[in-house]
Write a protein that holds these residues in place. Structure first.
Motif, PDB file in Angstrom:
ATOM      1  N   UNK A 168       0.917  -1.157   0.038  1.00 49.96           N
ATOM      2  CA  UNK A 168       0.053  -0.044  -0.126  1.00 49.96           C
ATOM      3  C   UNK A 168       0.776   1.199   0.177  1.00 49.96           C
ATOM      4  N   UNK A 169       0.592   1.975  -1.054  1.00 49.54           N
ATOM      5  CA  UNK A 169       1.765   3.161  -1.226  1.00 49.54           C
ATOM      6  C   UNK A 169       1.175   4.407  -0.605  1.00 49.54           C
ATOM      7  N   UNK A 170      -0.505   4.627  -0.919  1.00 48.58           N
ATOM      8  CA  UNK A 170      -1.185   5.645  -0.591  1.00 48.58           C
ATOM      9  C   UNK A 170      -1.992   5.157   0.472  1.00 48.58           C
ATOM     10  N   UNK A 171      -2.350   6.430   1.415  1.00 45.11           N
ATOM     11  CA  UNK A 171      -3.265   5.928   2.556  1.00 45.11           C
ATOM     12  C   UNK A 171      -4.919   6.177   2.033  1.00 45.11           C
ATOM     13  N   UNK A 172      -5.784   5.362   2.648  1.00 46.72           N
ATOM     14  CA  UNK A 172      -7.136   5.561   2.327  1.00 46.72           C
ATOM     15  C   UNK A 172      -7.486   7.026   2.777  1.00 46.72           C
ATOM     16  N   UNK A 173      -8.352   7.554   2.021  1.00 44.08           N
ATOM     17  CA  UNK A 173      -8.973   9.102   2.684  1.00 44.08           C
ATOM     18  C   UNK A 173     -10.203   8.731   3.446  1.00 44.08           C
ATOM     19  N   UNK A 174     -10.300   8.718   4.677  1.00 43.93           N
ATOM     20  CA  UNK A 174     -11.506   8.610   5.210  1.00 43.93           C
ATOM     21  C   UNK A 174     -12.493   9.643   5.343  1.00 43.93           C
ATOM     22  N   UNK A 175     -11.993  10.845   5.222  1.00 38.71           N
ATOM     23  CA  UNK A 175     -12.838  12.123   4.770  1.00 38.71           C
ATOM     24  C   UNK A 175     -11.935  13.087   4.460  1.00 38.71           C
ATOM     25  N   UNK A 176     -12.318  14.275   3.745  1.00 34.51           N
ATOM     26  CA  UNK A 176     -11.779  15.505   3.094  1.00 34.51           C
ATOM     27  C   UNK A 176     -12.187  16.631   4.153  1.00 34.51           C
ATOM     28  N   UNK A 177     -11.716  16.508   5.385  1.00 36.62           N
ATOM     29  CA  UNK A 177     -12.278  17.518   6.428  1.00 36.62           C
ATOM     30  C   UNK A 177     -11.172  16.924   7.578  1.00 36.62           C
ATOM     31  N   UNK A 178     -10.778  18.053   8.177  1.00 39.43           N
ATOM     32  CA  UNK A 178     -10.033  17.651   9.578  1.00 39.43           C
ATOM     33  C   UNK A 178     -11.261  16.939  10.800  1.00 39.43           C
ATOM     34  N   UNK A 179     -10.704  16.326  11.471  1.00 37.33           N
ATOM     35  CA  UNK A 179     -11.545  15.677  12.768  1.00 37.33           C
ATOM     36  C   UNK A 179     -11.241  16.712  13.805  1.00 37.33           C
ATOM     37  N   UNK A 180     -12.220  17.444  14.545  1.00 39.09           N
ATOM     38  CA  UNK A 180     -12.093  18.394  15.785  1.00 39.09           C
ATOM     39  C   UNK A 180     -12.205  17.312  16.787  1.00 39.09           C
ATOM     40  N   UNK A 181     -11.152  17.255  17.765  1.00 46.92           N
ATOM     41  CA  UNK A 181     -11.056  16.586  18.852  1.00 46.92           C
ATOM     42  C   UNK A 181     -10.687  17.170  20.158  1.00 46.92           C
ATOM     43  N   UNK A 182     -11.332  17.138  21.188  1.00 42.90           N
ATOM     44  CA  UNK A 182     -10.986  17.972  22.513  1.00 42.90           C
ATOM     45  C   UNK A 182     -10.078  16.838  23.086  1.00 42.90           C
ATOM     46  N   UNK A 183      -8.650  17.545  23.347  1.00 43.16           N
ATOM     47  CA  UNK A 183      -7.808  16.562  23.848  1.00 43.16           C
ATOM     48  C   UNK A 183      -7.292  17.233  25.329  1.00 43.16           C
ATOM     49  N   UNK A 184      -6.642  16.279  25.886  1.00 41.51           N
ATOM     50  CA  UNK A 184      -6.133  16.532  27.269  1.00 41.51           C
ATOM     51  C   UNK A 184      -4.859  16.926  27.598  1.00 41.51           C
ATOM     52  N   UNK A 185      -4.247  17.860  28.238  1.00 45.34           N
ATOM     53  CA  UNK A 185      -2.688  18.179  28.129  1.00 45.34           C
ATOM     54  C   UNK A 185      -2.093  17.207  28.793  1.00 45.34           C
ATOM     55  N   UNK A 186      -1.084  16.749  28.165  1.00 38.98           N
ATOM     56  CA  UNK A 186      -0.245  15.566  28.713  1.00 38.98           C
ATOM     57  C   UNK A 186      -0.605  14.270  28.209  1.00 38.98           C
ATOM     58  N   UNK A 187      -1.726  14.014  27.592  1.00 43.39           N
ATOM     59  CA  UNK A 187      -2.265  12.941  27.413  1.00 43.39           C
ATOM     60  C   UNK A 187      -1.791  12.379  25.772  1.00 43.39           C
ATOM     61  N   UNK A 188      -1.178  11.179  25.484  1.00 44.50           N
ATOM     62  CA  UNK A 188      -0.792  10.663  24.133  1.00 44.50           C
ATOM     63  C   UNK A 188      -1.953  10.086  23.377  1.00 44.50           C
ATOM     64  N   UNK A 189      -2.083  10.515  22.059  1.00 48.68           N
ATOM     65  CA  UNK A 189      -2.945  10.196  21.211  1.00 48.68           C
ATOM     66  C   UNK A 189      -2.147   9.545  20.024  1.00 48.68           C
ATOM     67  N   UNK A 190      -2.805   8.381  19.367  1.00 45.65           N
ATOM     68  CA  UNK A 190      -2.157   7.764  18.435  1.00 45.65           C
ATOM     69  C   UNK A 190      -3.073   7.981  17.068  1.00 45.65           C
ATOM     70  N   UNK A 191      -2.346   8.833  16.248  1.00 46.22           N
ATOM     71  CA  UNK A 191      -3.251   9.136  14.822  1.00 46.22           C
ATOM     72  C   UNK A 191      -2.941   8.083  13.778  1.00 46.22           C
ATOM     73  N   UNK A 192      -4.106   7.691  13.366  1.00 42.82           N
ATOM     74  CA  UNK A 192      -4.103   6.661  12.211  1.00 42.82           C
ATOM     75  C   UNK A 192      -3.417   7.441  10.762  1.00 42.82           C
ATOM     76  N   UNK A 193      -2.311   6.844  10.476  1.00 41.64           N
ATOM     77  CA  UNK A 193      -1.969   7.296   9.235  1.00 41.64           C
ATOM     78  C   UNK A 193      -2.347   6.507   7.857  1.00 41.64           C
ATOM     79  N   UNK A 194      -2.855   5.304   8.106  1.00 44.40           N
ATOM     80  CA  UNK A 194      -3.006   4.531   6.961  1.00 44.40           C
ATOM     81  C   UNK A 194      -4.477   4.777   6.572  1.00 44.40           C
ATOM     82  N   UNK A 195      -5.648   5.345   7.257  1.00 43.56           N
ATOM     83  CA  UNK A 195      -6.825   5.565   7.032  1.00 43.56           C
ATOM     84  C   UNK A 195      -7.876   4.359   6.922  1.00 43.56           C
ATOM     85  N   UNK A 196      -7.276   3.423   7.395  1.00 34.16           N
ATOM     86  CA  UNK A 196      -8.168   2.199   7.481  1.00 34.16           C
ATOM     87  C   UNK A 196      -8.785   2.075   9.061  1.00 34.16           C
ATOM     88  N   UNK A 197      -8.409   2.895   9.777  1.00 27.05           N
ATOM     89  CA  UNK A 197      -8.972   2.428  11.174  1.00 27.05           C
ATOM     90  C   UNK A 197     -10.474   2.935  11.310  1.00 27.05           C
TER      91      UNK A 197
END
Length: 79
Positions: A1-30
């Motif tokens: 797989x050379x190109x990721x899947x495009x799940x949506x053509x817009x950003x995801x707005x997420x409320x995050x907590x300071x100091x917390x770790x988040x793992x972003x999906x790079x492949x688009x399959x999640x």
């Protein structure tokens, strides 16, 4: 797989907590966008770690093509 899947053509707005770790999906399959659920296994992609520096809204890339991954840089507008 050379190109990721495009799940949506817009950003995801997420409320995050300071100091917390988040793992972003790079492949688009999640099924748990914009975060990794392990669906990348065998694709050559790996999730990208994001540690929140402050609490509040963050705009994670939804098209998987941002040069500022895991954050949105507006690339989705040209896809």
């Amino acid at each position: 797989m050379s190109e990721p899947v495009v799940p949506q053509k817009a950003p995801y707005r997420v409320e995050v907590e300071a100091g917390k770790t988040y793992w972003w999906c790079a492949c688009g399959r999640s099924a748990n966008q914009p975060f990794c659920d392990g669906s990348h296994k065998g694709t050559g992609f790996a999730p990208i770690k994001h540690v929140a520096t402050a609490s509040g809204p963050v705009f994670f890339c939804g098209c998987k093509h941002s040069a500022r991954a895991p954050l949105c840089d507006g690339t989705h507008k040209s896809l």
